[in-house]
Motif scaffolding. Structure first.
Motif, PDB file in Angstrom:
ATOM      1  N   TRP A  15      29.970  42.780  39.592  1.00 24.82           N
ATOM      2  CA  TRP A  15      30.746  41.814  40.354  1.00 24.82           C
ATOM      3  C   TRP A  15      29.858  41.104  41.378  1.00 24.82           C
ATOM      4  O   TRP A  15      29.925  39.896  41.544  1.00 24.82           O
ATOM      5  N   ARG A  19      29.914  37.580  39.818  1.00 28.40           N
ATOM      6  CA  ARG A  19      31.262  37.060  40.010  1.00 28.40           C
ATOM      7  C   ARG A  19      31.649  36.765  41.457  1.00 28.40           C
ATOM      8  O   ARG A  19      32.540  35.972  41.706  1.00 28.40           O
ATOM      9  N   SER A  20      30.997  37.394  42.411  1.00 29.34           N
ATOM     10  CA  SER A  20      31.399  37.225  43.807  1.00 29.34           C
ATOM     11  C   SER A  20      31.088  35.809  44.304  1.00 29.34           C
ATOM     12  O   SER A  20      30.283  35.105  43.706  1.00 29.34           O
ATOM     13  N   PRO A  21      31.721  35.394  45.390  1.00 29.09           N
ATOM     14  CA  PRO A  21      31.438  34.055  45.927  1.00 29.09           C
ATOM     15  C   PRO A  21      29.973  33.859  46.319  1.00 29.09           C
ATOM     16  O   PRO A  21      29.457  32.760  46.255  1.00 29.09           O
ATOM     17  N   LYS A  22      29.298  34.930  46.700  1.00 28.47           N
ATOM     18  CA  LYS A  22      27.874  34.853  47.046  1.00 28.47           C
ATOM     19  C   LYS A  22      27.043  35.559  45.979  1.00 28.47           C
ATOM     20  O   LYS A  22      26.127  36.325  46.286  1.00 28.47           O
ATOM     21  N   HIS A  26      23.827  32.498  39.587  1.00 31.47           N
ATOM     22  CA  HIS A  26      24.847  31.461  39.419  1.00 31.47           C
ATOM     23  C   HIS A  26      24.921  31.108  37.936  1.00 31.47           C
ATOM     24  O   HIS A  26      24.005  30.513  37.384  1.00 31.47           O
ATOM     25  N   LYS A  32      31.176  34.109  33.936  1.00 31.78           N
ATOM     26  CA  LYS A  32      31.974  34.705  35.003  1.00 31.78           C
ATOM     27  C   LYS A  32      33.258  35.308  34.437  1.00 31.78           C
ATOM     28  O   LYS A  32      33.659  36.400  34.816  1.00 31.78           O
ATOM     29  N   GLU A  36      34.477  39.227  34.480  1.00 29.12           N
ATOM     30  CA  GLU A  36      35.777  39.576  35.038  1.00 29.12           C
ATOM     31  C   GLU A  36      36.633  40.326  34.014  1.00 29.12           C
ATOM     32  O   GLU A  36      37.261  41.339  34.339  1.00 29.12           O
ATOM     33  N   ASN A  70      42.684  31.663  38.829  1.00 29.14           N
ATOM     34  CA  ASN A  70      41.364  31.461  39.420  1.00 29.14           C
ATOM     35  C   ASN A  70      40.471  30.627  38.499  1.00 29.14           C
ATOM     36  O   ASN A  70      39.718  29.765  38.962  1.00 29.14           O
ATOM     37  N   GLU A  74      38.537  27.047  39.242  1.00 29.68           N
ATOM     38  CA  GLU A  74      37.087  26.846  39.095  1.00 29.68           C
ATOM     39  C   GLU A  74      36.780  25.631  38.221  1.00 29.68           C
ATOM     40  O   GLU A  74      35.847  24.898  38.491  1.00 29.68           O
ATOM     41  N   ASP A  77      37.449  22.323  40.195  1.00 32.98           N
ATOM     42  CA  ASP A  77      36.494  21.963  41.263  1.00 32.98           C
ATOM     43  C   ASP A  77      35.209  21.437  40.752  1.00 32.98           C
ATOM     44  O   ASP A  77      34.644  21.303  39.900  1.00 32.98           O
TER      45      ASP A  77
END
Length: 77
Positions: A15, A19-22, A26, A32, A36, A70, A74, A77
């Motif tokens: 994760w 998968r995490s925001p940070k 990438h 992703k 998940e 979610n 994604e 955006d």
């Protein structure tokens, strides 16, 4: 006991890497989503194996709905 500690640590590592925001790496939304799905389906299977099928099914449903919501965000955006 080793699996009880090692598998959650592996899930945390996956994760955090993907998968995490940070996230460290990438990657595109498809990868992703695969990470998940792997983490959440493994958790649902673990609940099932522990003799908690109702919890497993409810967890899988909530995880799937959350993932779809979610994922749509994604791609927008």
């Amino acid at each position: 006991m080793l699996l009880g500690i090692g598998l959650p640590l592996l899930a945390i590592l996956l994760w955090g890497l993907f998968r995490s925001p940070k996230a460290v790496f990438h990657v595109d939304p498809f990868v992703k989503a695969l990470v998940e799905i792997a983490v959440f389906s493994t958790a649902a299977i673990a609940w099932w194996i522990m003799g908690q099928p109702v919890v497993a099914v409810l967890f899988a449903i909530v995880a799937a709905v959350s993932g779809v919501i979610n994922g749509r965000r994604e791609f927008r955006d």
